[in-house]
Scaffold this motif. Structure first.
Motif, short mmCIF file in Angstrom:
data_model
loop_
_atom_site.label_atom_id
_atom_site.label_comp_id
_atom_site.label_asym_id
_atom_site.label_seq_id
_atom_site.Cartn_x
_atom_site.Cartn_y
_atom_site.Cartn_z
N PHE A 1 3.71 7.37 -6.95
CA PHE A 1 3.12 6.11 -6.15
C PHE A 1 1.94 6.45 -5.29
CE2 PHE A 1 3.04 2.51 -3.20
CZ PHE A 1 2.83 1.04 -3.81
N ARG B 1 -2.61 -0.34 -5.71
CA ARG B 1 -0.79 -0.67 -5.11
C ARG B 1 0.10 -1.43 -4.99
NH1 ARG B 1 -2.34 4.65 -1.34
NH2 ARG B 1 -2.24 6.40 -2.23
N TRP C 1 8.64 1.59 -0.24
CA TRP C 1 6.94 1.75 -0.97
C TRP C 1 6.56 3.06 0.02
CZ3 TRP C 1 6.34 1.20 -6.17
CH2 TRP C 1 6.69 0.32 -6.49
#
Length: 150
Positions: free
Chosen positions: A78, A86, A144
């Motif tokens: 990520f 993103r 995240w």
């Protein structure tokens, strides 16, 4: 790195959409079953129908395993995703996972139509797994954000 607010917003939208899907569909199915609009099937859960139940169980667990694998892979990479992409990744991944978990509710409905009279608890189990899988396996905002730290 100025990802914070846009990622938070994207995650909230994705999580609410996914949760709505994974609670709403089983809710609609529950109403259909409880009101008798979709009557229970009368087949005995033996032979082919028992094997079908095993197949459905395997598919649900396979989807959960795939989500665990995929989310781990996406989270590991990520921070390498360009900042502007993103939020889209968060939205896409959360909705893919929700769609996969929807299969459990649909399989529960199918199992109800086939053997609901004799195996109602199994059909309901498939249906109720949908929101549980979503809440338990879809990455939350903190995961995240942690993925961005490395």
């Amino acid at each position: 790195m100025n990802d914070g607010p846009s990622l938070r917003t994207a995650h909230r939208i994705a999580y609410l959409l996914g949760l709505s899907l994974c609670v709403g569909t089983p809710g609609v199915i529950a109403v259909l079953l409880a009101t008798g609009i979709v009557p229970p099937g009368a087949e005995a859960p033996e032979g082919v129908y028992q094997q079908l139940g095993y197949l459905f169980t395997g598919l649900v667990f396979l989807s959960a395993t795939w989500v665990l694998w995929r989310s781990g892979r996406v989270l590991r990479g990520f921070r390498l995703v360009p900042e502007g992409q993103r939020p889209g990744v968060v939205l896409r991944e959360s909705l893919i996972y929700a769609a996969l978990f929807e299969a459990s509710a649909i399989l529960g409905l199918i199992y109800w139509i086939l053997v609901g009279t004799h195996a109602a608890r199994h059909a309901w189990g498939f249906i109720l797994l949908t929101p549980l899988l979503f809440v338990g396996l879809v990455p939350r905002e903190a995961r995240w954000m942690k993925a961005l730290e490395g």
